[in-house]
Design a protein around this motif. Structure first.
Motif, mmCIF file in Angstrom:
data_model
loop_
_atom_site.group_PDB
_atom_site.id
_atom_site.type_symbol
_atom_site.label_atom_id
_atom_site.label_comp_id
_atom_site.label_asym_id
_atom_site.label_seq_id
_atom_site.Cartn_x
_atom_site.Cartn_y
_atom_site.Cartn_z
ATOM 1 N N ALA A 201 0.829 -1.205 0.000
ATOM 2 C CA ALA A 201 0.000 0.000 0.000
ATOM 3 C C ALA A 201 0.863 1.255 0.000
ATOM 4 N N GLU A 202 1.965 1.234 0.762
ATOM 5 C CA GLU A 202 2.853 2.393 0.803
ATOM 6 C C GLU A 202 3.558 2.597 -0.532
ATOM 7 N N ALA A 203 4.008 1.500 -1.165
ATOM 8 C CA ALA A 203 4.651 1.610 -2.474
ATOM 9 C C ALA A 203 3.681 2.163 -3.511
ATOM 10 N N ARG A 204 2.433 1.743 -3.415
ATOM 11 C CA ARG A 204 1.417 2.242 -4.342
ATOM 12 C C ARG A 204 1.190 3.736 -4.136
ATOM 13 N N ALA A 205 1.112 4.171 -2.875
ATOM 14 C CA ALA A 205 0.897 5.581 -2.583
ATOM 15 C C ALA A 205 2.049 6.429 -3.113
ATOM 16 N N GLN A 206 3.271 5.933 -2.987
ATOM 17 C CA GLN A 206 4.424 6.667 -3.510
ATOM 18 C C GLN A 206 4.358 6.777 -5.024
ATOM 19 N N ALA A 207 3.951 5.697 -5.687
ATOM 20 C CA ALA A 207 3.847 5.724 -7.151
ATOM 21 C C ALA A 207 2.821 6.752 -7.608
ATOM 22 N N LEU A 208 1.731 6.899 -6.858
ATOM 23 C CA LEU A 208 0.678 7.840 -7.238
ATOM 24 C C LEU A 208 1.103 9.291 -7.045
ATOM 25 N N ARG A 209 2.125 9.528 -6.220
ATOM 26 C CA ARG A 209 2.576 10.901 -5.970
ATOM 27 C C ARG A 209 3.484 11.418 -7.087
ATOM 28 N N SER B 124 -2.841 11.545 -14.651
ATOM 29 C CA SER B 124 -3.360 11.967 -15.957
ATOM 30 C C SER B 124 -3.703 10.742 -16.813
ATOM 31 N N GLY B 125 -4.325 11.016 -17.963
ATOM 32 C CA GLY B 125 -4.575 9.966 -18.950
ATOM 33 C C GLY B 125 -5.589 8.925 -18.536
ATOM 34 N N ASP C 5 -11.178 2.470 -13.741
ATOM 35 C CA ASP C 5 -10.471 3.618 -14.287
ATOM 36 C C ASP C 5 -9.001 3.523 -13.906
ATOM 37 N N THR C 6 -8.133 3.737 -14.886
ATOM 38 C CA THR C 6 -6.698 3.654 -14.650
ATOM 39 C C THR C 6 -6.029 4.964 -15.059
ATOM 40 N N TYR C 7 -4.856 5.220 -14.446
ATOM 41 C CA TYR C 7 -4.164 6.488 -14.643
ATOM 42 C C TYR C 7 -2.654 6.257 -14.683
ATOM 43 N N ARG D 96 -7.849 10.106 -7.147
ATOM 44 C CA ARG D 96 -7.560 10.934 -8.327
ATOM 45 C C ARG D 96 -7.714 12.421 -7.993
ATOM 46 N N MET D 97 -8.721 12.773 -7.224
ATOM 47 C CA MET D 97 -8.943 14.181 -6.867
ATOM 48 C C MET D 97 -7.808 14.718 -6.016
ATOM 49 N N SER D 98 -7.315 13.924 -5.065
ATOM 50 C CA SER D 98 -6.227 14.399 -4.204
ATOM 51 C C SER D 98 -4.947 14.572 -5.002
ATOM 52 N N VAL D 99 -4.665 13.662 -5.939
ATOM 53 C CA VAL D 99 -3.475 13.773 -6.781
ATOM 54 C C VAL D 99 -3.583 14.992 -7.688
ATOM 55 N N ALA D 100 -4.780 15.249 -8.234
ATOM 56 C CA ALA D 100 -4.969 16.345 -9.181
ATOM 57 C C ALA D 100 -4.685 17.705 -8.566
ATOM 58 N N ILE D 101 -4.930 17.869 -7.259
ATOM 59 C CA ILE D 101 -4.698 19.170 -6.627
ATOM 60 C C ILE D 101 -3.366 19.217 -5.893
ATOM 61 N N GLY D 102 -2.526 18.190 -6.143
ATOM 62 C CA GLY D 102 -1.167 18.203 -5.615
ATOM 63 C C GLY D 102 -1.022 17.726 -4.192
ATOM 64 N N LEU D 103 -2.039 17.068 -3.648
ATOM 65 C CA LEU D 103 -1.953 16.526 -2.299
ATOM 66 C C LEU D 103 -1.517 15.067 -2.353
ATOM 67 N N PRO D 104 -0.932 14.549 -1.266
ATOM 68 C CA PRO D 104 -0.658 13.111 -1.218
ATOM 69 C C PRO D 104 -1.959 12.344 -1.369
ATOM 70 N N PRO D 105 -1.919 11.164 -1.989
ATOM 71 C CA PRO D 105 -3.146 10.383 -2.139
ATOM 72 C C PRO D 105 -3.809 10.136 -0.797
#
Length: 322
Positions: free
Chosen positions: A149-157, A175-176, A190-192, A223-232
């Motif tokens: 879960a932590e590795a996934r969160a880092q990838a999303l950042r 994005s995408g 949905d994938t990003y 997706r919303m948290s990533v879009a506004i520049g916050l950690p997931p």
């Protein structure tokens, strides 16, 4: 055959069971930072030896199943002992170091998890089903234990990369958006884009292709948290332990364009353990330096061995395994 398993988390424990059911494995040496806990958990099993702190590596090959932060130490230890290794890690930075030969000069299989790892074998097979492959695309879904879960969160950042027409192109995290369909019971998600190691392992094995991409499923909240520049935000994808992945190969058959889509759904720890054990069996003739699971042996050889260990790959649009 003697195998050393470094780490006794979810993957390490499942791998231990996998190895003890393999007739060619005479002894499994278990190395863990929590030596006393490991001894209490598995010390009484036949054909299992608990490695004491400071003992050297003594094995035909080693499986490195610890978290990314401890992988480098374990890989340096196996390199010093000149023992081939299989690394279960999806950290892009570590995989880049291994593929570049910066960390280990001994044979090592990189990214041996469900994705990357199993998806590399699937990609290699999918490419052979076309007369000429020009693109490979990967998507994954699922969350394992806390380290996963932590590795996934880092990838999303972090921003992701795609390989396009001979060059790396950076794309913003999150994005995408694309809807991908995974095998049931996962279904459509949905994938990003994100910072995923899959593009690196695909490029290592298929540098001649025109386009390589990787995506990860995200919830709308993430997706919303990533879009506004916050950690997931904490993932709504609960750590169920079940993962899924899809590989699409695009190219040509004759004068027409064509695509091959392969998918898998399985327990994350079970699929990784089966792949690690399968890779280890192929290390009787070690490769030179670092390779991906898709480069280690012919894909059908790998898929047949994985099927014997209970991991089945499905071809979308066809009822039977590919």
């Amino acid at each position: 055959m003697i195998v050393e398993v470094v780490g006794l988390g979810a993957v390490g424990r499942r791998l231990l069971t996998e190895l003890l059911s393999t007739p060619s494995v005479e002894l499994v040496r278990v190395r863990s930072r929590r030596h006393e806990v490991a001894a209490a958990q598995v010390g009484g099993l036949e054909r299992v030896e608990i490695v004491r702190p400071g003992q050297p590596v003594h094995a035909d090959w080693a499986a490195i199943t610890v978290e990314a932060s401890a992988q480098r130490t374990a890989l340096r230890r196996t390199a010093e002992a000149d023992v081939p290794a299989v690394s279960c890690c999806d950290d892009p930075e570590l995989i880049a170091e291994l593929l570049d030969g910066e960390l280990s000069s001994t044979p090592v299989v990189v990214g041996a998890a469900l994705s990357p790892g199993l998806t590399d074998v699937m990609a290699a097979h999918a490419a052979t089903l076309l007369e000429e492959a020009t693109e490979l695309h990967v998507a994954r879904h699922g969350v394992g234990g806390p380290a996963c879960a932590e590795a996934r969160a880092q990838a999303l950042r972090r921003a992701g990369r795609v390989w396009r027409d001979g060059a790396w192109v950076e794309r913003s995290a999150g994005s995408g958006r694309e809807l991908w369909f995974f095998p049931e019971p996962v279904g459509g998600r949905d994938t990003y884009r994100a910072d995923l190691a899959e593009v690196q392992t695909l490029h290592a094995a298929h540098p001649q292709l025109e386009r390589l991409t990787a995506r990860i499923s995200m919830t709308r909240r993430e997706r919303m948290s990533v879009a506004i520049g916050l950690p997931p935000l904490p993932s709504a994808q609960k750590p169920s332990g079940t993962g899924a992945a899809v590989v699409e190969a695009r190219g040509r058959r004759g004068t027409t364009t064509a695509a091959v889509v392969l998918g898998v759904v399985d327990r994350l720890d079970g699929a990784a353990a089966a792949l690690i054990a399968t890779c280890g069996e192929q290390l009787d003739q070690p490769p030179t330096g670092a390779v991906t699971a898709g480069q280690l042996a012919p894909p059908l050889t790998m898929l047949d061995a994985l099927a014997r260990r209970g991991v089945s790959i499905a071809r979308f649009g066809e009822p039977d395994a590919a």
